[in-house]
Design an enzyme around this catalytic site. Structure first.
Site, mmCIF file in Angstrom:
data_model
loop_
_atom_site.group_PDB
_atom_site.id
_atom_site.type_symbol
_atom_site.label_atom_id
_atom_site.label_comp_id
_atom_site.label_asym_id
_atom_site.label_seq_id
_atom_site.Cartn_x
_atom_site.Cartn_y
_atom_site.Cartn_z
ATOM 1 N N SER A 65 0.791 -1.222 0.000
ATOM 2 C CA SER A 65 0.000 0.000 0.000
ATOM 3 C C SER A 65 0.830 1.282 0.000
ATOM 4 O O SER A 65 1.637 1.493 -0.907
ATOM 5 C CB SER A 65 -0.939 -0.072 1.202
ATOM 6 O OG SER A 65 -1.842 0.964 1.225
ATOM 7 N N ASP A 282 -1.499 1.282 -3.726
ATOM 8 C CA ASP A 282 -2.234 0.158 -4.306
ATOM 9 C C ASP A 282 -3.646 0.563 -4.702
ATOM 10 O O ASP A 282 -4.494 -0.292 -4.980
ATOM 11 C CB ASP A 282 -2.235 -1.066 -3.369
ATOM 12 C CG ASP A 282 -2.936 -0.800 -2.057
ATOM 13 O OD1 ASP A 282 -3.085 0.390 -1.691
ATOM 14 O OD2 ASP A 282 -3.349 -1.765 -1.386
ATOM 15 N N ALA A 376 -10.796 8.246 7.977
ATOM 16 C CA ALA A 376 -10.435 9.628 7.655
ATOM 17 C C ALA A 376 -9.354 9.663 6.574
ATOM 18 O O ALA A 376 -9.324 10.562 5.730
ATOM 19 C CB ALA A 376 -9.962 10.346 8.913
ATOM 20 N N ASN A 377 -8.487 8.655 6.551
ATOM 21 C CA ASN A 377 -7.384 8.645 5.588
ATOM 22 C C ASN A 377 -7.819 8.345 4.147
ATOM 23 O O ASN A 377 -6.988 8.291 3.245
ATOM 24 C CB ASN A 377 -6.302 7.666 6.035
ATOM 25 C CG ASN A 377 -6.783 6.231 6.080
ATOM 26 O OD1 ASN A 377 -7.726 5.859 5.387
ATOM 27 N ND2 ASN A 377 -6.147 5.413 6.901
ATOM 28 N N ALA A 501 -2.238 1.795 20.290
ATOM 29 C CA ALA A 501 -1.073 1.217 19.621
ATOM 30 C C ALA A 501 -1.421 1.022 18.151
ATOM 31 O O ALA A 501 -2.519 0.578 17.823
ATOM 32 C CB ALA A 501 -0.719 -0.116 20.255
ATOM 33 N N GLY A 503 -1.558 -0.770 14.598
ATOM 34 C CA GLY A 503 -1.585 -2.172 14.203
ATOM 35 C C GLY A 503 -0.632 -2.449 13.055
ATOM 36 O O GLY A 503 -0.412 -3.597 12.673
HETATM 37 P P1 NG1 Z 1 -2.698 1.742 12.362
HETATM 38 O O1 NG1 Z 1 -1.245 1.686 12.062
HETATM 39 O O2 NG1 Z 1 -3.230 0.558 13.124
HETATM 40 O O3 NG1 Z 1 -3.068 3.066 12.971
HETATM 41 C C1 NG1 Z 1 -3.184 2.424 9.815
HETATM 42 C C2 NG1 Z 1 -4.244 3.476 9.632
HETATM 43 C C3 NG1 Z 1 -5.580 2.795 9.455
HETATM 44 C C4 NG1 Z 1 -5.560 1.741 8.348
HETATM 45 C C5 NG1 Z 1 -4.371 0.800 8.551
HETATM 46 C C6 NG1 Z 1 -4.213 -0.198 7.445
HETATM 47 C C7 NG1 Z 1 -4.444 5.689 10.687
HETATM 48 C C8 NG1 Z 1 -4.478 6.469 11.950
HETATM 49 N N1 NG1 Z 1 -4.314 4.362 10.804
HETATM 50 O O4 NG1 Z 1 -3.497 1.683 10.980
HETATM 51 O O5 NG1 Z 1 -6.580 3.759 9.220
HETATM 52 O O6 NG1 Z 1 -5.535 2.343 7.088
HETATM 53 O O7 NG1 Z 1 -3.166 1.542 8.711
HETATM 54 O O8 NG1 Z 1 -3.438 0.240 6.384
HETATM 55 O O9 NG1 Z 1 -4.525 6.265 9.604
HETATM 56 ZN ZN ZN Z 2 -3.700 1.024 0.221
#
Ligand code: NG1
Ligand code: ZN
Length: 532
Positions: A65, A282, A376-377, A501, A503
């Site tokens: 991604s 992606d 939001a992203n 935390a 992920g």
């Molecule tokens: P994490 O790293 O768990 O915050 C991030 C994005 C998610 C999602 C995942 C998967 C933020 C705050 N977090 O997760 O929205 O897109 O990656 O790619 O944008």
């Molecule tokens: Zn992606």
């Protein structure tokens, strides 16, 4: 056939001793150099998953991604184009960490016993990959696993992530009542572009949309799609489409860059009146943006897309005379407070908040007749329940206005990739709505004004000690920390802050919003200090 001797003998050794693999929110993701051994295991896992589901086709997507080009990753796609069922994630992790043939066979036995898998059932797997230079090697490793496990597999080549999700669903629904489409790349283009043409019929075209493709797979695929749309209907200018120069993918461009930095990629010269958007590497995320007359950068993120889609669909449903269809929106804690306020107070639609990660949003959205979900992203889509689809298909129009609304709703159900967030499909959705309303980005942006917000990444020694509840909005551990955050937040007008935390990265994220930029930054900084 499922050949345990081959599975054991052909195992790919771990690239790096002591490296711990985790199937997380986005599947396995890390530096590409340690992923060959994982791909082998994923080939076996996909085979087992297919057998468990009576030979339904399972998808495997190789991509990382928006991550840097040297990273890569892999995730499984379930038969209806959804993310892998969550209970399988721990087994995926176990397989990936098995470092010798014997341990691997034991891990496989455990899955077979747990899910009562009949190994004689033939397995079907399809796979695809993005533009990363590490993909060809990783594909070979995946194929080695698929071969040892005896799966019938098809290489669909270079694809966007959402295209693979689409293909999986098409294959598994072919010939049924809810056939999803033709299982080819061309079938995807034809479905989306025909729906778009219907949705904007009779409306003048908008000005050119500049599309930053993050130098990723979205670029060649969007170029291909454009062959199916008349330039009189949609005008697109593709930017950042260098998929061959090493190091360019996601570099100073793409949706993640724009969302994080709150500015346009340096490669785009943007002046007042220009309409721009950015995909990620992606092409499953998209954000839009423009600058005002005084040069201020304005972001139209996933929250804004959700608001636009929810308002448009609510309006159409009403015009179509089928108010029995209820529209709901699903967000995460990262949604701007103003967007939630707009949805609940202005649009009067129900809003649910769930944990980060598409699988959580997707499943919550399935509970509504029409479930709009966006992070939001910029990752998100709209789901229509089988009942809603049926109503839209069968309702009889009493007036020309109703007829028009029904036709548009019906077109949206085809235009939207209902398997997963899809930058290309979401782009067409937004363009269809804006064309239909003859709206500029400014007019879209009027719905509400974002509260200033700040997202901070804090690297801590052990992020796993941060445990949350209430859709990640409150900490339960470390004990006492939430109370300290609460008392800080109380000091700011419209203050909101939470800690969780990540992920996908080895870090803790601090989010803060408040009435002013200064207060927001101050709050984020103080909460980050508590965490550190
Ligand atoms: P994490 O790293 O768990 O915050 C991030 C994005 C998610 C999602 C995942 C998967 C933020 C705050 N977090 O997760 O929205 O897109 O990656 O790619 O944008
Ligand atoms: Zn992606």
């Amino acid at each position: 056939s499922f050949d345990t001797a081959a599975i054991k003998n052909n195992i790919i050794a771990h690239e790096k001793q002591g490296f711990v693999y985790t199937y997380g929110t986005a599947g396995f993701r890390s530096n590409a150099e340690v992923l060959g051994s994982v791909m082998y295991k994923v080939g076996i896992l996909a085979t087992l998953r297919s057998k468990k589901l009576n030979g339904s086709t399972i998808g495997v997507m190789i991509t990382a991604s928006h991550n840097p080009e040297e990273d890569n990753g892999v995730k499984l796609v379930d038969p209806r184009g959804e993310m892998l069922e969550q209970s399988w994630e721990v087994y995926a992790t176990k397989l990936a960490n098995a470092n010798d043939g014997e341990t691997l066979l034991n891990a496989i036995d455990e899955i077979v016993a747990q899910y009562k898998i009949d190994l004689d059932i033939p397995a079907n797997v399809i796979y695809a990959y993005d533009t990363r230079p590490s993909c060809p090697h990783l594909v070979k490793c995946l194929e080695q696993g698929l071969e040892a496990a005896g799966a019938k597999s098809t290489n669909f080549g270079l694809k966007t992530t959402p295209m693979l999700h689409y293909l999986v669903r098409c294959i598994n629904t072919a010939g049924t009542n809810d056939a999803y489409g033709e299982a080819t790349e061309e079938g995807y283009y034809k479905k989306l572009t025909a729906a778009f043409a219907t949705a904007v019929k009779g409306k003048p075209r908008l000005s050119t949309l500049h599309v930053d493709c993050a130098n990723g797979v979205g670029a060649p695929k969007l170029r291909e799609l454009l062959k199916f749309i008349a330039p009189e209907i949609l005008s697109v200018d593709i930017v950042n489409e260098d998929t061959t120069t090493v190091g360019q993918l996601n570099k100073n461009c793409g949706a993640d860059f724009v969302k994080t930095n709150q500015r346009a990629p340096p490669s785009i010269t943007i002046t007042a009146g220009d309409r721009c958007c950015s995909y990620d590497g992606d092409a499953d995320r998209i954000v839009f943006y423009y600058v005002t007359e005084d040069g201020t950068f304005r972001l139209l993120d996933g929250d804004k897309i959700a608001g636009l889609a929810a308002s448009f669909i609510t309006e159409l449903v009403h015009e179509a005379g089928i108010d029995s269809i209820k529209v709901g929106v699903v967000q995460t804690a990262y949604a701007n407070g103003s967007s939630t306020n707009y949805l609940t107070k202005v649009l009067s639609v129900p809003v649910s908040c769930v944990s980060t990660g598409v699988k959580h949003l997707h499943h919550e959205a399935e509970k509504y007749d029409v479930g709009v979900y966006f992070e939001a992203n910029g990752h998100g889509t709209v789901l229509f329940s089988p009942d809603a689809l049926n109503t839209i298909k069968t309702v009889e129009a009493k007036t020309p206005a109703q007829k028009q609304a029904i036709a548009q709703l019906s077109a949206l159900t085809e235009l939207i990739n209902q398997t997963v967030g899809d930058a290309i499909s979401d782009m067409l959705l937004v363009e269809a709505i804006l064309t239909s309303r003859q709206w500029s980005f400014e007019e879209w942006d009027q719905a509400y004004t974002d509260l200033p917000n700040r997202l901070v990444k804090v690297v801590v020694s052990d992020r796993h000690i941060f445990k949350t509840t209430n859709a990640e909005r409150q900490l339960v551990e470390p004990a006492g920390l939430q109370a300290e955050i609460d008392s800080l937040v109380a000091k700011y007008s419209n203050g909101r802050s939470f800690v969780r935390a990540s992920g996908t990265e080895d870090a803790v994220r601090v989010y803060a919003e408040a009435a002013t930029r200064a207060e927001t930054d101050d709050l984020a900084f103080k909460v980050a200090q508590l965490v550190y």
